[in-house]
Scaffold this motif. Structure first.
Motif, PDB file in Angstrom:
ATOM      1  N   CYS A   1       9.998  17.894  33.705  1.00  0.00           N
ATOM      2  CA  CYS A   1      10.489  18.030  35.076  1.00  0.00           C
ATOM      3  C   CYS A   1       9.320  17.939  36.058  1.00  0.00           C
ATOM      4  O   CYS A   1       8.382  18.735  35.995  1.00  0.00           O
ATOM      5  N   ASP A   2       9.394  16.941  36.923  1.00  0.00           N
ATOM      6  CA  ASP A   2       8.430  16.806  38.016  1.00  0.00           C
ATOM      7  C   ASP A   2       8.891  17.754  39.112  1.00  0.00           C
ATOM      8  O   ASP A   2       9.939  17.543  39.733  1.00  0.00           O
ATOM      9  N   GLU A   3       8.101  18.815  39.318  1.00  0.00           N
ATOM     10  CA  GLU A   3       8.508  19.901  40.232  1.00  0.00           C
ATOM     11  C   GLU A   3       7.640  19.949  41.485  1.00  0.00           C
ATOM     12  O   GLU A   3       7.388  21.013  42.052  1.00  0.00           O
TER      13      GLU A   3
ATOM     14  N   THR B   1       3.240  19.197  38.404  1.00  0.00           N
ATOM     15  CA  THR B   1       3.270  19.451  39.841  1.00  0.00           C
ATOM     16  C   THR B   1       1.875  19.280  40.427  1.00  0.00           C
ATOM     17  O   THR B   1       0.939  18.900  39.726  1.00  0.00           O
ATOM     18  N   SER B   2       1.763  19.546  41.726  1.00  0.00           N
ATOM     19  CA  SER B   2       0.462  19.438  42.392  1.00  0.00           C
ATOM     20  C   SER B   2       0.516  20.196  43.705  1.00  0.00           C
ATOM     21  O   SER B   2       1.552  20.773  44.074  1.00  0.00           O
ATOM     22  N   LEU B   3      -0.581  20.121  44.428  1.00  0.00           N
ATOM     23  CA  LEU B   3      -0.622  20.757  45.754  1.00  0.00           C
ATOM     24  C   LEU B   3      -0.265  19.771  46.865  1.00  0.00           C
ATOM     25  O   LEU B   3      -0.416  20.061  48.041  1.00  0.00           O
TER      26      LEU B   3
ATOM     27  N   GLY C   1      -3.559  15.034  40.658  1.00  0.00           N
ATOM     28  CA  GLY C   1      -2.208  14.936  41.198  1.00  0.00           C
ATOM     29  C   GLY C   1      -1.131  14.915  40.121  1.00  0.00           C
ATOM     30  O   GLY C   1      -1.409  14.868  38.909  1.00  0.00           O
ATOM     31  N   THR C   2       0.105  14.947  40.597  1.00  0.00           N
ATOM     32  CA  THR C   2       1.263  14.881  39.701  1.00  0.00           C
ATOM     33  C   THR C   2       1.341  13.502  39.051  1.00  0.00           C
ATOM     34  O   THR C   2       1.830  13.359  37.934  1.00  0.00           O
ATOM     35  N   GLN C   3       0.862  12.511  39.789  1.00  0.00           N
ATOM     36  CA  GLN C   3       0.927  11.149  39.277  1.00  0.00           C
ATOM     37  C   GLN C   3       0.190  11.044  37.930  1.00  0.00           C
ATOM     38  O   GLN C   3       0.704  10.483  36.975  1.00  0.00           O
TER      39      GLN C   3
HETATM   40  C1  LIG Z   1       8.427  13.127  42.709  1.00  0.00           C
HETATM   41  C2  LIG Z   1       7.014  12.782  42.958  1.00  0.00           C
HETATM   42  N1  LIG Z   1       6.109  12.956  41.985  1.00  0.00           N
HETATM   43  C3  LIG Z   1       4.818  12.661  42.172  1.00  0.00           C
HETATM   44  C4  LIG Z   1       4.352  12.175  43.368  1.00  0.00           C
HETATM   45  C5  LIG Z   1       2.891  11.907  43.525  1.00  0.00           C
HETATM   46  O1  LIG Z   1       2.295  13.104  43.887  1.00  0.00           O
HETATM   47  P1  LIG Z   1       0.779  13.507  43.703  1.00  0.00           P
HETATM   48  O2  LIG Z   1       0.131  13.340  45.028  1.00  0.00           O
HETATM   49  O3  LIG Z   1       0.839  14.924  43.277  1.00  0.00           O
HETATM   50  O4  LIG Z   1       0.161  12.622  42.657  1.00  0.00           O
HETATM   51  C6  LIG Z   1       5.257  11.968  44.418  1.00  0.00           C
HETATM   52  C7  LIG Z   1       4.809  11.414  45.714  1.00  0.00           C
HETATM   53  O5  LIG Z   1       5.584  10.969  46.525  1.00  0.00           O
HETATM   54  C8  LIG Z   1       6.613  12.300  44.206  1.00  0.00           C
HETATM   55  O6  LIG Z   1       7.515  12.169  45.173  1.00  0.00           O
END
Ligand SMILES: Cc1ncc(COP(=O)(O)O)c(C=O)c1O
Length: 358
Positions: free
Chosen positions: A176-178, A202-204, A75-77
């Motif tokens: 940038c979190d996209e 980013t992520s799916l 994930g993006t996290q």
């Molecule tokens: C801006 C942003 N970044 C990351 C995340 C987490 O996303 P992921 O499921 O890709 O880890 C979220 C989830 O709400 C988000 O809003």
């Protein structure tokens, strides 16, 4: 190292499980696994652990970068976490544009030192001069989330370029979190394609409706990505093998169909929410994506009082804006199936009509 509790997650923890309708989920409704082949074969780690090189090459092409400039993550996290761990040490500084997703400010603040630069309330405009004023000698990173959670503001190409140029002049990276980017019909070029100081994560999860895959990535300069890969050996080792297997299909032949379907749902639901906002004399910034940051109806002291009333009286979860630094707004996530959104809004309307204690 101290980390602030994740306010939104704690709020969800308190209310989400027992509630009928979730109007605070920030992504699009999940797709069914039946759309995909879900058998990746042997359930080993993904090898190599930063992800299938051919697939990384394909993703890299989206940024004008190669496979060693991409690392697959959970994930993006995790992508964001790895960047903060890689680029910040104690004593280093980051400028974070807020309001934003809490992880983007609390994690760098735990690792280094953060200055928050606020978007202007109401139209959520980004003031690049304010970012310039916040920059220091030891600033390593500027952090943006575009399109923005919680406001839905999509800063335009010229603004992002200006921010990138500022970061680059100061030899700082622009992260940038996209994660919401592909919910727009006409997405901007990703920041990792702007030059040597650009990093995209980013992520799916949001645009594709595939949160459960836990599949995302970092794209950026090779040395930064390789530092992230070193950290990743200590976090999750490899991305999930199911995630990678399904991601290849979702980003391959199914991509156009999935994105078109999800954008259509976002548009239909946005129109419904726009009408709701107008009907109840509320204010919002008409957003990109599936999150709106809406003003508190008359009669309620603040968003928390309103959101508690909505969940306790009507079993609908919203997100109070104080979790993002604005107590007079609440975040509405409208990416769910349209019928559920309509039912949820009807219930919210009943609370508005009954009024608060103020
Ligand atoms: C801006 C942003 N970044 C990351 C995340 C987490 O996303 P992921 O499921 O890709 O880890 C979220 C989830 O709400 C988000 O809003």
């Amino acid at each position: 190292m101290d980390i602030e509790p994740f306010g939104l997650e704690r709020w969800f923890g308190q209310y989400e499980h027992g509630a009928d309708i979730m109007l605070a989920e920030s992504g699009i409704r999940p797709l069914d696994s039946e759309r995909f082949d879900t058998d990746p074969g042997e359930l080993n780690y993904v090898i190599p652990t930063d992800g299938d090189p051919e697939f990384r090459d394909e993703i890299g092409e989206r940024y004008g970068r190669g496979k060693d400039e991409v690392c697959f993550t959970c994930g993006t996290q995790e992508a964001n976490l790895l960047i903060f761990l890689s680029l910040l040490d104690e004593g280093d500084h980051a400028v974070v544009v807020t309001p934003t997703y809490q992880a983007l400010q609390s994690v760098p603040d735990a690792v280094g030192d953060v200055t928050r630069v606020w978007l202007s309330e109401g139209d959520w405009r980004l003031d690049v001069d304010a970012v310039a004023d916040a920059m220091r000698e030891e600033t390593k990173l500027v952090v943006l989330n575009n399109p923005n959670n919680p406001t839905g503001r999509y800063h335009d190409e010229a603004k992002v370029q200006e921010l990138y140029d500022l970061a680059a002049e100061n030899e700082a990276y622009l992260l940038c979190d996209e994660v919401y980017r592909l919910l727009d019909d006409d997405p901007l070029p990703p920041v990792a394609s702007l030059g040597e100081w650009g990093i995209s994560t980013t992520s799916l999860t949001k645009a594709y409706g595939l949160a459960g895959l836990r599949f995302g990535w970092i794209a950026g300069p090779e040395d930064v990505v390789q530092q992230a890969v070193e950290w990743k050996d200590y976090t999750t080792i490899s991305p999930p093998i199911f995630g990678q297997h399904v991601a290849k299909q979702a980003l391959g032949e199914q991509e156009d169909e999935i994105l078109a379907e999800n954008r259509e749902l976002a548009k239909t639901n946005r129109d419904i929410v726009r009408e709701f906002v107008e009907e109840h004399d509320l204010e919002w910034y008409d957003p990109v994506g599936v999150n709106g940051f809406v003003s508190v109806p008359e009669g309620f002291a603040d968003a928390r009082e309103f959101c508690v009333a909505v969940v306790e009286e009507e079993s609908v979860v919203l997100a109070p804006g104080d979790l993002f630094g604005f107590e007079n707004y609440w975040r509405l996530g409208f990416g769910l199936p349209t019928a559920e959104l309509e039912e949820g809004l009807e219930r919210v309307a009943r609370v508005i009509e009954r009024g608060g204690t103020n």
